[in-house]
Design a protein around this motif. Structure first.
Motif, PDB file in Angstrom:
ATOM      1  N   SER A 135      28.989  46.391  52.123  1.00  0.00           N
ATOM      2  CA  SER A 135      30.388  46.307  51.724  1.00  0.00           C
ATOM      3  C   SER A 135      30.486  45.553  50.409  1.00  0.00           C
ATOM      4  N   GLY A 136      31.635  45.693  49.745  1.00  0.00           N
ATOM      5  CA  GLY A 136      31.899  44.887  48.569  1.00  0.00           C
ATOM      6  C   GLY A 136      31.878  45.617  47.243  1.00  0.00           C
ATOM      7  N   GLY A 137      31.552  46.888  47.232  1.00  0.00           N
ATOM      8  CA  GLY A 137      31.542  47.608  45.966  1.00  0.00           C
ATOM      9  C   GLY A 137      32.951  47.858  45.464  1.00  0.00           C
ATOM     10  N   GLY A 138      33.047  48.412  44.256  1.00  0.00           N
ATOM     11  CA  GLY A 138      34.353  48.716  43.699  1.00  0.00           C
ATOM     12  C   GLY A 138      34.325  48.839  42.200  1.00  0.00           C
ATOM     13  N   LEU A 139      35.517  48.802  41.629  1.00  0.00           N
ATOM     14  CA  LEU A 139      35.690  48.916  40.177  1.00  0.00           C
ATOM     15  C   LEU A 139      35.989  47.538  39.607  1.00  0.00           C
ATOM     16  N   VAL A 140      35.290  47.195  38.537  1.00  0.00           N
ATOM     17  CA  VAL A 140      35.496  45.894  37.914  1.00  0.00           C
ATOM     18  C   VAL A 140      35.365  46.056  36.405  1.00  0.00           C
ATOM     19  N   GLN A 141      36.054  45.224  35.669  1.00  0.00           N
ATOM     20  CA  GLN A 141      35.970  45.269  34.203  1.00  0.00           C
ATOM     21  C   GLN A 141      34.689  44.589  33.716  1.00  0.00           C
ATOM     22  N   PRO A 142      34.208  44.966  32.554  1.00  0.00           N
ATOM     23  CA  PRO A 142      33.046  44.279  31.992  1.00  0.00           C
ATOM     24  C   PRO A 142      33.283  42.770  31.913  1.00  0.00           C
ATOM     25  N   GLY A 143      32.259  42.026  32.296  1.00  0.00           N
ATOM     26  CA  GLY A 143      32.375  40.573  32.343  1.00  0.00           C
ATOM     27  C   GLY A 143      32.843  40.039  33.685  1.00  0.00           C
ATOM     28  N   GLY A 144      33.272  40.934  34.550  1.00  0.00           N
ATOM     29  CA  GLY A 144      33.768  40.518  35.849  1.00  0.00           C
ATOM     30  C   GLY A 144      32.674  40.300  36.865  1.00  0.00           C
ATOM     31  N   SER A 145      33.096  40.018  38.102  1.00  0.00           N
ATOM     32  CA  SER A 145      32.164  39.702  39.184  1.00  0.00           C
ATOM     33  C   SER A 145      32.485  40.512  40.426  1.00  0.00           C
ATOM     34  N   LEU A 146      31.455  40.759  41.199  1.00  0.00           N
ATOM     35  CA  LEU A 146      31.585  41.375  42.526  1.00  0.00           C
ATOM     36  C   LEU A 146      30.529  40.752  43.430  1.00  0.00           C
ATOM     37  N   GLN A 147      30.822  40.756  44.723  1.00  0.00           N
ATOM     38  CA  GLN A 147      29.815  40.348  45.693  1.00  0.00           C
ATOM     39  C   GLN A 147      29.616  41.462  46.698  1.00  0.00           C
ATOM     40  N   LEU A 148      28.356  41.867  46.846  1.00  0.00           N
ATOM     41  CA  LEU A 148      27.993  42.858  47.856  1.00  0.00           C
ATOM     42  C   LEU A 148      27.439  42.143  49.082  1.00  0.00           C
TER      43      LEU A 148
END
Length: 122
Positions: A7-20
């Motif tokens: 879980s945790g994927g998605g769309l993010v802008q350059p420079g942003g963060s995500l956690q899988l």
């Protein structure tokens, strides 16, 4: 007998963060390693990061200093914190784990998750 649920994927802008997140469930005796791979259409699946149960962690050069892999052994879960994301990080991210199951204590099997899309775009 074993499932890996990401879980945790998605769309993010350059420079942003995500956690899988990747949670393993089933008749698990031991998780030898857990890690993440990624794949772009038309390209080979490549290692992102992997961590053994002894605490050794390996990162691809392309993500060193930006991504952090951690494990919660009590929850059989691995996390991939992705910071300073770049458009070239766009891919389907797959969790992989090497697991020994209770019914076959002498053998380690490799399991894959279903994949989660990460898109880095403005």
């Amino acid at each position: 007998q074993v499932q890996l649920v990401e879980s945790g994927g998605g769309l993010v802008q350059p420079g942003g963060s995500l956690q899988l997140s990747c949670a393993a469930s089933g008749s698990i005796l031991r998780i030898h390693y857990m890690g993440w791979y990624r794949q772009d259409p038309g390209k080979q699946r490549e290692l992102v990061a992997t961590a053994t149960d002894s605490g050794s962690t390996t990162y691809a050069d392309a993500v060193k200093g930006r991504f952090t892999l951690s494990r919660d052994n009590a929850k059989n879960t691995a996390y991939l914190q992705m910071n300073s994301l770049k458009p070239e990080d766009t891919a389907v991210y797959y969790c992989k784990a090497g697991i020994t199951i209770t019914s076959l204590p002498g053998t380690r099997y490799d399991y894959w998750g279903q994949g989660t899309q990460v898109t880095v775009s403005s």
